[in-house]
Design a protein around this motif. Structure first.
Motif, PDB file in Angstrom:
ATOM      1  N   HIS A  98      -4.445  -0.411 -12.853  1.00  2.35           N
ATOM      2  CA  HIS A  98      -4.700   0.045 -11.479  1.00  2.35           C
ATOM      3  C   HIS A  98      -3.893   1.311 -11.183  1.00  2.35           C
ATOM      4  N   HIS A 145      -3.856   4.607   0.001  1.00  6.51           N
ATOM      5  CA  HIS A 145      -4.132   3.351  -0.710  1.00  6.51           C
ATOM      6  C   HIS A 145      -4.570   2.275   0.280  1.00  6.51           C
ATOM      7  N   CYS A 177      -2.841  11.258  -0.705  1.00  6.09           N
ATOM      8  CA  CYS A 177      -2.874  10.099  -1.600  1.00  6.09           C
ATOM      9  C   CYS A 177      -2.777   8.842  -0.749  1.00  6.09           C
ATOM     10  N   LEU A 231      -8.012   1.041   2.615  1.00  5.96           N
ATOM     11  CA  LEU A 231      -9.440   1.330   2.763  1.00  5.96           C
ATOM     12  C   LEU A 231     -10.042   0.875   4.085  1.00  5.96           C
ATOM     13  N   THR A 251      -8.062  10.501  -1.092  1.00  8.92           N
ATOM     14  CA  THR A 251      -8.396  10.056  -2.450  1.00  8.92           C
ATOM     15  C   THR A 251      -9.172   8.729  -2.549  1.00  8.92           C
ATOM     16  N   VAL A 252      -8.602   7.618  -2.050  1.00  5.06           N
ATOM     17  CA  VAL A 252      -9.222   6.332  -2.431  1.00  5.06           C
ATOM     18  C   VAL A 252     -10.597   6.090  -1.822  1.00  5.06           C
ATOM     19  N   ASP A 273       0.834  -1.218   0.000  1.00  2.00           N
ATOM     20  CA  ASP A 273       0.000   0.000   0.000  1.00  2.00           C
ATOM     21  C   ASP A 273       0.866   1.265   0.000  1.00  2.00           C
ATOM     22  N   THR A 303      -6.697  10.559  -9.315  1.00  2.94           N
ATOM     23  CA  THR A 303      -6.132  11.427  -8.273  1.00  2.94           C
ATOM     24  C   THR A 303      -5.861  12.822  -8.847  1.00  2.94           C
ATOM     25  N   LEU A 360      -5.662   5.035 -11.080  1.00  2.44           N
ATOM     26  CA  LEU A 360      -5.654   5.751  -9.795  1.00  2.44           C
ATOM     27  C   LEU A 360      -4.926   7.085  -9.923  1.00  2.44           C
ATOM     28  N   PHE A 409     -13.221   4.591  -4.243  1.00  3.82           N
ATOM     29  CA  PHE A 409     -13.785   3.242  -4.092  1.00  3.82           C
ATOM     30  C   PHE A 409     -15.029   3.180  -3.203  1.00  3.82           C
TER      31      PHE A 409
END
Ligand code: ZN
Length: 281
Positions: free
Chosen positions: A242, A119, A117, A121, A147-148, A43, A250, A246, A152
């Protein structure tokens, strides 16, 4: 000036930046187990690489905007995977304070746009980031996004989601050290991918049902090797998609933040879970 790496420049270089035309990028994700086949830094590498690619995309598209890239912070709340050695978990309240302190440092220097940023969740991690951000925006005139979560947890349709479905996989079942994350490492850091990934059977976990039964870790939920999904199906193509998608999303989010345009929001359903059942300490 384009892109400035915060750790490589002087305070004077930072001071020359026009605060109204600069976006600060803060990559932040934990060191955490990623199954028997992926590095603990999966991550962390993804957050760093997405941020690096996103600032390049912005500087190619928007020469009037400068990007200040902060060195990646290897931290996150990861209690769900603490059964596995090497994982470093920071309590949600601690993480919220770290995010508050880092972002308010930039706000005190007059910066107005910050993109975290991320990665990772895990709902505690996402809640901690949102809480840290809230504390800063209440105190300073600054706009900050994570961001994620927005990508997601907003229900946004993604190219990688469509690609997964075309491979016969379900996005909802590819959760951790899964086909997508294995693809990312296969594409970007093949020397760090253990060849045994090809023999790993798919592991399916209904996290919501397990959580309702009181289970709090991936291991308790049946992921005894620390992955949930189908790592054996990893492809370089999915890994490239991916990373690139992303980075594009972003960059898009960052420009929307900068231009004061509407941003995708975490779904109401997910926000209700984050607000009511997730605790930071
Ligand atoms: Zn991960």
């Amino acid at each position: 000036m384009g892109i400035l790496m915060l750790d490589e420049v002087t305070w004077g270089d930072v001071d020359k930046l026009d605060r109204d035309r600069t976006i600060v990028f803060l990559p932040l994700s934990p060191i955490e187990e990623h199954g028997p086949h992926l590095p603990l830094g999966t991550d962390y590498y993804a957050a760093r690489d997405v941020a690096e690619m996103a600032v390049r995309l912005i500087s190619e598209k928007e020469s009037a905007i400068d990007c200040l890239l902060v060195p990646p912070i290897p931290l996150g709340s990861t209690e769900m995977t603490m059964d596995f050695p090497g994982t470093i978990s920071v309590c949600g309240e601690t993480l919220a304070r770290i995010v508050r302190d880092i972002c308010s440092s930039f706000a005190r220097h007059g910066f107005k746009y910050i993109v975290i940023c991320n990665h990772h969740l895990d709902p505690v991690h996402v809640k901690a980031l949102l809480e840290g951000v809230n504390r800063v925006v209440q105190e300073y005139d600054v706009k900050i996004i994570e961001t994620v979560g927005r990508i997601f947890y907003s229900g946004m349709k993604t190219k990688q989601g469509i690609h997964l479905r075309n491979m016969g996989l379900k996005v909802s079942q590819e959760i951790h050290a899964d086909a997508t994350e294995t693809s990312f490492i296969k594409y970007r850091y093949p020397r760090l991918l253990k060849g045994t990934y090809k023999e790993l059977p798919s592991v399916r976990v209904d996290i919501r049902a397990c959580t309702l039964k009181g289970m709090t870790t991936f291991k308790a939920m049946g992921a005894d090797q620390g992955y949930i999904g189908s790592p054996a199906q990893a492809t370089e193509e999915l890994g490239r998609m991916h990373l690139e998608e992303l980075a594009e999303l972003t960059a898009e989010l960052a420009l929307k933040l900068y231009r004061n345009e509407a941003l995708p929001e975490i779904s109401k359903e997910m926000m209700a879970v984050i607000d009511s059942s997730i605790k930071l300490d």
